[in-house]
Design a protein around this motif. Sequence first.
Motif, PDB file in Angstrom:
ATOM      1  N   ASN A  14     -12.627   1.224   0.826  1.00 50.72           N
ATOM      2  CA  ASN A  14     -12.354   0.465  -0.242  1.00 50.72           C
ATOM      3  C   ASN A  14     -11.313  -0.534   0.121  1.00 50.72           C
ATOM      4  OD1 ASN A  14     -14.171   1.825  -2.093  1.00 50.72           O
ATOM      5  ND2 ASN A  14     -12.499   2.990  -2.883  1.00 50.72           N
ATOM      6  N   LEU A  15     -10.613  -0.218   1.040  1.00 55.50           N
ATOM      7  CA  LEU A  15      -9.721  -1.476   1.669  1.00 55.50           C
ATOM      8  C   LEU A  15     -10.637  -2.563   2.241  1.00 55.50           C
ATOM      9  CD1 LEU A  15      -6.775   0.524   3.148  1.00 55.50           C
ATOM     10  CD2 LEU A  15      -6.562  -1.164   1.370  1.00 55.50           C
ATOM     11  N   GLU A  16     -11.887  -2.155   2.857  1.00 57.82           N
ATOM     12  CA  GLU A  16     -12.668  -2.990   3.667  1.00 57.82           C
ATOM     13  C   GLU A  16     -13.043  -4.079   2.471  1.00 57.82           C
ATOM     14  OE1 GLU A  16     -12.882  -3.591   6.921  1.00 57.82           O
ATOM     15  OE2 GLU A  16     -14.285  -5.436   6.410  1.00 57.82           O
ATOM     16  N   ARG A  17     -13.493  -3.537   1.211  1.00 54.27           N
ATOM     17  CA  ARG A  17     -13.988  -4.194   0.188  1.00 54.27           C
ATOM     18  C   ARG A  17     -12.994  -5.083  -0.657  1.00 54.27           C
ATOM     19  NH1 ARG A  17     -16.341  -0.210  -4.146  1.00 54.27           N
ATOM     20  NH2 ARG A  17     -17.021  -2.135  -5.026  1.00 54.27           N
ATOM     21  N   ILE A  18     -11.737  -4.704  -0.360  1.00 52.67           N
ATOM     22  CA  ILE A  18     -10.622  -5.553  -0.946  1.00 52.67           C
ATOM     23  C   ILE A  18     -10.247  -6.552  -0.025  1.00 52.67           C
ATOM     24  CG2 ILE A  18      -8.054  -5.449  -1.386  1.00 52.67           C
ATOM     25  CD1 ILE A  18      -8.532  -2.331  -2.459  1.00 52.67           C
ATOM     26  N   ILE A  19     -10.282  -6.387   1.373  1.00 51.73           N
ATOM     27  CA  ILE A  19     -10.131  -7.320   2.452  1.00 51.73           C
ATOM     28  C   ILE A  19     -11.245  -8.555   2.140  1.00 51.73           C
ATOM     29  CG2 ILE A  19     -10.181  -7.926   4.994  1.00 51.73           C
ATOM     30  CD1 ILE A  19      -8.944  -4.978   5.091  1.00 51.73           C
ATOM     31  N   GLN A  20     -12.449  -7.992   2.117  1.00 51.87           N
ATOM     32  CA  GLN A  20     -13.545  -8.944   2.292  1.00 51.87           C
ATOM     33  C   GLN A  20     -13.759  -9.819   0.937  1.00 51.87           C
ATOM     34  OE1 GLN A  20     -15.359  -9.859   4.779  1.00 51.87           O
ATOM     35  NE2 GLN A  20     -14.515  -8.195   6.175  1.00 51.87           N
ATOM     36  N   GLN A  21     -13.686  -9.089  -0.268  1.00 48.66           N
ATOM     37  CA  GLN A  21     -13.785  -9.651  -1.671  1.00 48.66           C
ATOM     38  C   GLN A  21     -12.508 -10.573  -2.088  1.00 48.66           C
ATOM     39  OE1 GLN A  21     -16.337  -7.652  -4.038  1.00 48.66           O
ATOM     40  NE2 GLN A  21     -15.128  -8.319  -5.915  1.00 48.66           N
ATOM     41  N   HIS A  22     -11.472  -9.904  -2.019  1.00 47.39           N
ATOM     42  CA  HIS A  22     -10.305 -10.473  -2.781  1.00 47.39           C
ATOM     43  C   HIS A  22      -9.461 -11.359  -1.455  1.00 47.39           C
ATOM     44  CE1 HIS A  22      -6.518  -9.754  -5.419  1.00 47.39           C
ATOM     45  NE2 HIS A  22      -6.638 -10.873  -4.872  1.00 47.39           N
ATOM     46  N   ARG A  69       1.647  -7.585   4.766  1.00 43.67           N
ATOM     47  CA  ARG A  69       1.114  -6.194   4.379  1.00 43.67           C
ATOM     48  C   ARG A  69       2.402  -5.369   4.218  1.00 43.67           C
ATOM     49  NH1 ARG A  69       2.259  -4.850   9.056  1.00 43.67           N
ATOM     50  NH2 ARG A  69       0.974  -4.882  10.848  1.00 43.67           N
ATOM     51  N   THR A  70       2.494  -4.724   3.412  1.00 48.95           N
ATOM     52  CA  THR A  70       3.810  -3.688   3.596  1.00 48.95           C
ATOM     53  C   THR A  70       3.409  -2.185   2.856  1.00 48.95           C
ATOM     54  OG1 THR A  70       5.452  -5.533   2.860  1.00 48.95           O
ATOM     55  CG2 THR A  70       6.110  -3.225   2.629  1.00 48.95           C
ATOM     56  N   TYR A  72      -5.957   1.681   8.942  1.00 41.78           N
ATOM     57  CA  TYR A  72      -6.828   0.623   8.867  1.00 41.78           C
ATOM     58  C   TYR A  72      -6.707  -0.529   8.431  1.00 41.78           C
ATOM     59  CZ  TYR A  72     -11.896  -0.607   7.640  1.00 41.78           C
ATOM     60  OH  TYR A  72     -12.726  -1.188   7.717  1.00 41.78           O
ATOM     61  N   LEU A  73      -5.682  -0.739   7.514  1.00 37.42           N
ATOM     62  CA  LEU A  73      -5.363  -1.982   6.778  1.00 37.42           C
ATOM     63  C   LEU A  73      -4.788  -2.905   7.947  1.00 37.42           C
ATOM     64  CD1 LEU A  73      -5.012  -3.882   4.204  1.00 37.42           C
ATOM     65  CD2 LEU A  73      -2.802  -2.942   4.209  1.00 37.42           C
ATOM     66  N   LYS A  74      -4.006  -2.289   8.881  1.00 32.68           N
ATOM     67  CA  LYS A  74      -3.247  -3.078   9.735  1.00 32.68           C
ATOM     68  C   LYS A  74      -4.324  -3.366  10.804  1.00 32.68           C
ATOM     69  CE  LYS A  74      -0.134  -0.663  11.490  1.00 32.68           C
ATOM     70  NZ  LYS A  74       1.057   0.124  12.381  1.00 32.68           N
ATOM     71  N   LEU A 119       0.919  -1.325   0.108  1.00 31.07           N
ATOM     72  CA  LEU A 119       0.120   0.025   0.145  1.00 31.07           C
ATOM     73  C   LEU A 119       0.896   1.168  -0.082  1.00 31.07           C
ATOM     74  CD1 LEU A 119      -2.764   1.201   0.296  1.00 31.07           C
ATOM     75  CD2 LEU A 119      -2.245   1.392   2.616  1.00 31.07           C
ATOM     76  N   CYS A 120       0.625   2.129  -0.800  1.00 27.86           N
ATOM     77  CA  CYS A 120       1.188   3.531  -1.102  1.00 27.86           C
ATOM     78  C   CYS A 120       0.645   4.297  -0.131  1.00 27.86           C
ATOM     79  CB  CYS A 120       1.378   3.981  -2.411  1.00 27.86           C
ATOM     80  SG  CYS A 120       2.074   5.586  -2.534  1.00 27.86           S
TER      81      CYS A 120
END
Length: 116
Positions: A84-92, A53-54, A34-36, A16-17
């Motif tokens: 959108n990270l939540e969507r990436i986490i859940q869906q991907h 995660r980096t 949030y991601l962490k 994540l940039c």
Amino acid sequence: MAAKFGVGKLTRHLFLCIGPNCIESEQGQQAWDYLKKRLKQLNLAGSDGPCYRTKCDCLRICIDGPICVVYPEGTWYKQANPENLERIIQQHLIGGKVVEELCFARNPLAPDSSDR
Ligand code: FES
């Protein structure tokens, strides 16, 4: 030490940039925090993996960020804000399906790259 972070059991690595050109640094940091938090809450990153995660300073796309890339699929995402990270986490990351609406490029890594 590596095993403590799940190295050896990993199936995905997300970069994540956090700006400063694709997104203001403060917003980039909020996305990273949030991601962490969510990967920890969902038990997706730790000694059992499966995700690593980096955060990074620049992935060279520099527009419409935060920019995010998930390997080994090589799925590039734009606008990786907390929502959108939540969507990436859940869906991907959990569901294994690309979030098409946010994906702007793909570059899967070779499945046999470990043999080289
Ligand atoms: S600053 Fe985020 S991709 Fe360049």
